[in-house]
Scaffold this active site. Sequence first.
Site, mmCIF file in Angstrom:
data_model
loop_
_atom_site.group_PDB
_atom_site.id
_atom_site.type_symbol
_atom_site.label_atom_id
_atom_site.label_comp_id
_atom_site.label_asym_id
_atom_site.label_seq_id
_atom_site.Cartn_x
_atom_site.Cartn_y
_atom_site.Cartn_z
ATOM 1 N N GLU A 81 5.753 -5.444 10.298
ATOM 2 C CA GLU A 81 5.166 -4.657 11.288
ATOM 3 C C GLU A 81 3.737 -4.074 11.817
ATOM 4 O O GLU A 81 2.762 -4.093 10.737
ATOM 5 C CB GLU A 81 6.214 -3.242 10.881
ATOM 6 N N CYS A 95 -2.517 -0.358 14.645
ATOM 7 C CA CYS A 95 -2.287 -0.294 13.050
ATOM 8 C C CYS A 95 -1.877 -1.920 12.492
ATOM 9 O O CYS A 95 -1.133 -2.149 12.908
ATOM 10 C CB CYS A 95 -1.878 0.827 11.957
ATOM 11 N N CYS A 102 2.398 -6.254 -0.157
ATOM 12 C CA CYS A 102 0.957 -6.022 -1.360
ATOM 13 C C CYS A 102 1.283 -6.839 -2.353
ATOM 14 O O CYS A 102 2.109 -6.231 -2.771
ATOM 15 C CB CYS A 102 0.845 -5.586 -0.385
ATOM 16 N N CYS A 106 0.602 -0.416 -5.083
ATOM 17 C CA CYS A 106 0.694 1.006 -5.073
ATOM 18 C C CYS A 106 2.047 2.076 -5.635
ATOM 19 O O CYS A 106 2.844 1.567 -4.882
ATOM 20 C CB CYS A 106 -0.407 1.483 -4.358
ATOM 21 N N CYS A 109 3.510 3.698 -2.334
ATOM 22 C CA CYS A 109 3.674 2.671 -1.178
ATOM 23 C C CYS A 109 4.443 2.060 -1.139
ATOM 24 O O CYS A 109 5.008 1.055 -1.777
ATOM 25 C CB CYS A 109 2.152 2.733 -0.945
ATOM 26 N N GLY A 152 -0.317 -4.677 3.470
ATOM 27 C CA GLY A 152 -1.365 -5.558 2.531
ATOM 28 C C GLY A 152 -2.212 -5.206 2.636
ATOM 29 O O GLY A 152 -3.019 -4.252 2.715
ATOM 30 N N SER A 184 -9.908 -1.053 5.812
ATOM 31 C CA SER A 184 -9.089 0.203 4.941
ATOM 32 C C SER A 184 -8.755 -1.023 3.602
ATOM 33 O O SER A 184 -7.589 -1.267 3.565
ATOM 34 C CB SER A 184 -7.633 0.510 5.124
ATOM 35 N N HIS A 209 -7.634 8.426 -3.024
ATOM 36 C CA HIS A 209 -6.316 8.631 -3.686
ATOM 37 C C HIS A 209 -6.660 9.798 -5.053
ATOM 38 O O HIS A 209 -5.471 10.209 -5.972
ATOM 39 C CB HIS A 209 -4.835 8.143 -3.980
ATOM 40 N N CYS A 324 1.921 5.655 7.953
ATOM 41 C CA CYS A 324 1.356 5.117 6.329
ATOM 42 C C CYS A 324 1.927 4.938 5.290
ATOM 43 O O CYS A 324 2.841 5.954 4.959
ATOM 44 C CB CYS A 324 -0.357 5.974 6.138
HETATM 45 N N1 SAH Z 1 -4.224 -2.150 1.400
HETATM 46 C C1 SAH Z 1 -5.033 -1.001 2.439
HETATM 47 C C2 SAH Z 1 -4.451 -1.068 3.500
HETATM 48 C C3 SAH Z 1 -3.546 -0.383 3.637
HETATM 49 S S1 SAH Z 1 -2.431 0.910 3.302
HETATM 50 C C4 SAH Z 1 -5.032 0.466 1.428
HETATM 51 O O1 SAH Z 1 -4.796 0.213 0.337
HETATM 52 O O2 SAH Z 1 -6.334 0.845 1.643
HETATM 53 C C5 SAH Z 1 -2.861 1.974 4.346
HETATM 54 C C6 SAH Z 1 -2.892 3.795 3.990
HETATM 55 O O3 SAH Z 1 -1.916 3.525 3.279
HETATM 56 C C7 SAH Z 1 -3.709 3.584 2.661
HETATM 57 O O4 SAH Z 1 -4.774 4.750 3.130
HETATM 58 C C8 SAH Z 1 -3.038 4.031 1.547
HETATM 59 O O5 SAH Z 1 -3.128 4.555 0.658
HETATM 60 C C9 SAH Z 1 -1.988 4.936 2.753
HETATM 61 N N2 SAH Z 1 -0.678 4.630 2.277
HETATM 62 C C10 SAH Z 1 -0.098 4.152 1.265
HETATM 63 N N3 SAH Z 1 1.817 4.773 0.707
HETATM 64 C C11 SAH Z 1 1.741 6.119 1.566
HETATM 65 C C12 SAH Z 1 2.360 6.817 1.992
HETATM 66 N N4 SAH Z 1 3.358 7.289 0.797
HETATM 67 N N5 SAH Z 1 2.030 8.243 2.444
HETATM 68 C C13 SAH Z 1 1.027 8.611 3.124
HETATM 69 N N6 SAH Z 1 -0.100 7.010 3.308
HETATM 70 C C14 SAH Z 1 0.332 6.506 2.129
HETATM 71 FE FE1 SF4 Z 2 -1.660 -2.280 -0.833
HETATM 72 FE FE2 SF4 Z 2 -2.911 -0.720 0.165
HETATM 73 FE FE3 SF4 Z 2 -0.393 -0.290 -0.183
HETATM 74 FE FE4 SF4 Z 2 -1.526 -0.178 -1.972
HETATM 75 S S1 SF4 Z 2 -1.731 1.268 -0.526
HETATM 76 S S2 SF4 Z 2 0.705 -1.202 -2.249
HETATM 77 S S3 SF4 Z 2 -3.012 -1.373 -1.187
HETATM 78 S S4 SF4 Z 2 -0.851 -1.552 1.325
#
Ligand code: SAH
Ligand code: SF4
Length: 330
Positions: A81, A95, A102, A106, A109, A152, A184, A209, A324
Amino acid sequence: MNLSILEKIMKKEPAFRLKQAKKAVFFDLIEDWSEATTLSKDLREKLQKEVSLAIKGEMFASKDGRTVKARIILDDGLAIETVLMKHSDRRNTVCVSSQVGCPLGCLFCVTGEIGFKRNLTASEIVEQVLFFARYLKKENEKITNIVFMGMGEPFLNWENVKEAIQIINDDNCFGIGARKISVSTSGIVEGIEKLAKEFPQINLAISLHAPNDRLRGELMPVNKKYPLEKIFQAVDEYIEKTNRKVMFEYVVLKNVNDSEKQAKELVKILKNPLYMLNLIAYNPNGRFEPSSPEKIKKFKNMLEKGGVFTTQRYRFGSDIEAACGQLAGK
Ligand code: SAH
Ligand code: SF4
């Protein structure tokens, strides 16, 4: 579009032909090789047979029309996506995803939940940009900014991300300036070091975070390998080399990372005029609850009082699961 096949075919041609072909695809945005009139007819026919310019994608637009999500189906059937965000000042940000899924898991996510399928090739990364460049061309608009904040972890696929950035940046291709590109990361230290060395004008964003290793380790398993001390050391070296601001991203989770005490801890670790904090509303994935807008406001006030430059991210496209952390490719 497979860049390696294109490059292979062009090896038999004078060097400038590859440049012409790339310009036709990424600058003129042709959708069919017959439009590449700088190339000979024979070559066009060969390319038509061997290098498809079609992109298999579906689009979903948010109600306010400011966000468009594309689901692109790759040659092996996997889906990724990509999201286009149209800002009110005519900036158009894409984006981009760097991996299918990934591996870092986390807890907040959605991409993390589906696990890791594979790295994207440079062509597959560039194709996401191409998809929206073609879409915007029809509206007489252009992509102005690129953020590697899709599915990713870009620094776990650096060689391909790097090749894609070169095409995105190349004046003969998309011509998007390095200062308009952001990467990022969850804090992969070697990646931060490479970015500083190889692309000192590209912006760095760190998914923070949490204000301490204990909580960050719970939310982001990757923190065990790259704890805050190591990340901040790499960030400070990046700043020393580049003199650029660094953005820290912070998803605000109710009763998890939004207390007054945690705001104070953040103030302590973010004392640097070149650090910025971006508060992100949590897009639920079932594990946490979002903090209330009042709570986020209070949290933001405390940070600002402590001297931390703090912004709040507009919530693009949550109604189409394009926000995000909601990208799943399902
Ligand atoms: N893996 C990299 C880049 C992709 S994530 C990273 O983690 O930085 C892009 C952004 O979306 C990151 O800041 C991530 O922490 C945030 N994100 C992930 N899950 C989210 C959620 N449920 N709500 C809002 N932001 C989120
Ligand atoms: Fe991967 Fe970024 Fe999502 Fe963490 S926030 S699982 S590093 S995509």
